[in-house]
Design a protein around this motif. Structure first.
Motif, PDB file in Angstrom:
ATOM      1  N   MET A   1       0.853  -1.212   0.000  1.00 41.59           N
ATOM      2  CA  MET A   1       0.000   0.000   0.000  1.00 41.59           C
ATOM      3  C   MET A   1       0.880   1.249   0.000  1.00 41.59           C
ATOM      4  O   MET A   1       1.858   1.320   0.729  1.00 41.59           O
ATOM      5  N   VAL A   2       0.523   2.226  -0.828  1.00 41.27           N
ATOM      6  CA  VAL A   2       1.246   3.510  -0.827  1.00 41.27           C
ATOM      7  C   VAL A   2       0.807   4.303   0.399  1.00 41.27           C
ATOM      8  O   VAL A   2      -0.381   4.401   0.687  1.00 41.27           O
ATOM      9  N   LYS A   3       1.768   4.837   1.188  1.00 42.31           N
ATOM     10  CA  LYS A   3       1.451   5.666   2.369  1.00 42.31           C
ATOM     11  C   LYS A   3       1.807   7.113   2.042  1.00 42.31           C
ATOM     12  O   LYS A   3       2.928   7.375   1.595  1.00 42.31           O
ATOM     13  N   VAL A   4       0.899   8.018   2.257  1.00 42.49           N
ATOM     14  CA  VAL A   4       1.179   9.433   2.001  1.00 42.49           C
ATOM     15  C   VAL A   4       1.250  10.187   3.327  1.00 42.49           C
ATOM     16  O   VAL A   4       0.685   9.742   4.332  1.00 42.49           O
ATOM     17  N   GLU A   5       1.956  11.316   3.332  1.00 43.41           N
ATOM     18  CA  GLU A   5       2.106  12.091   4.565  1.00 43.41           C
ATOM     19  C   GLU A   5       0.815  12.832   4.881  1.00 43.41           C
ATOM     20  O   GLU A   5       0.032  13.137   3.988  1.00 43.41           O
ATOM     21  N   LEU A   6       0.617  13.100   6.169  1.00 45.95           N
ATOM     22  CA  LEU A   6      -0.552  13.909   6.545  1.00 45.95           C
ATOM     23  C   LEU A   6      -0.271  14.678   7.828  1.00 45.95           C
ATOM     24  O   LEU A   6       0.653  14.344   8.573  1.00 45.95           O
ATOM     25  N   PHE A  11      -4.840  13.492  10.510  1.00 45.81           N
ATOM     26  CA  PHE A  11      -4.791  12.193  11.189  1.00 45.81           C
ATOM     27  C   PHE A  11      -5.991  12.058  12.122  1.00 45.81           C
ATOM     28  O   PHE A  11      -6.671  11.029  12.153  1.00 45.81           O
ATOM     29  N   SER A  15      -9.186   9.396  12.415  1.00 45.94           N
ATOM     30  CA  SER A  15      -9.257   8.497  13.582  1.00 45.94           C
ATOM     31  C   SER A  15     -10.707   8.118  13.876  1.00 45.94           C
ATOM     32  O   SER A  15     -11.628   8.834  13.493  1.00 45.94           O
TER      33      SER A  15
END
Ligand code: FMN
Length: 179
Positions: A1-6, A11, A15
């Motif tokens: 899975m590609v994870k992108v910054e946030l 976040f 949640s």
């Protein structure tokens, strides 16, 4: 899975829904106010301590700072609209008890009232205070606690499904359901 910054804000938006409480506080003349808080956390059993995160922008911040007292009230599915009102309007302009029709009930040890329509209450005195970036963390010692008798089960323990608490994320409110 590609994870992108946030960001932390994004976040939190991602949640799961979490706790929402109504904190009451009073001004110097004893006039009460209500603030909706997601930043609430129990932190110690002995002594009994809870934390709340309150922005200095809030009217309630000034009241809690000045009086050193607040009450945590746990709202139910029956007062979602009132909970939202108290989290979107300021006590600087509104008498939130009057506007929402919520009922103040004298606390046993502190000046801020309980909210009758909530099912559980913690009367707190501020014992520590920390500036945490753009919020203040108030640590309150619980000096009295109360719960509605009708949310206790036959064994005398709290039946959370009877209590019907609410949770929230991004101003969307959720209830509990047994599958
Ligand atoms: C669901 C929800 C959760 C909130 N949680 C917090 C919180 O934890 N801390 C905070 O400072 N403000 C929080 N707010 C914003 C305040 O409740 C809001 O600014 C309120 O109008 C302040 O009232 P006051 O000026 O009378 O103190 C929340 C609002 C909502 C709707």
């Amino acid at each position: 899975m590609v994870k992108v910054e946030l960001s932390l804000r994004d976040f939190l938006q991602a949640s799961p829904p979490s706790v929402v409480v109504l904190a009451t506080c009073v001004d110097a003349s004893g006039k009460p106010n209500i603030i909706t808080l997601g930043m609430f956390m129990p932190i110690s059993f002995d002594p009994p301590l809870v934390c709340i995160g309150v922005s200095p922008k809030r009217y309630s911040h000034k009241l809690i700072e000045e009086t050193g007292e607040f009450v945590i009230n746990v709202p139910t599915e029956g007062i979602i609209e009132e909970t939202h009102f108290c989290g979107t309007k300021s006590g600087r302009e509104y008498d939130k008890f009057k506007e929402t029709g919520l009922t103040p009930r004298p606390a046993s040890k502190v000046k801020p009232p309980l909210i009758e329509e909530c099912y559980a209450h913690l009367e707190c005195r501020v014992v520590q205070r920390y500036t945490c970036g753009d919020h203040t963390l108030f640590v309150g010692e619980v000096v009295a606690a109360h719960i509605n008798k009708d949310v206790l089960g036959e064994d005398g323990k709290v039946d959370i499904l009877k209590a019907k608490p609410i949770f929230q994320r991004n101003h969307i409110y959720y209830g509990l359901k047994r599958p």
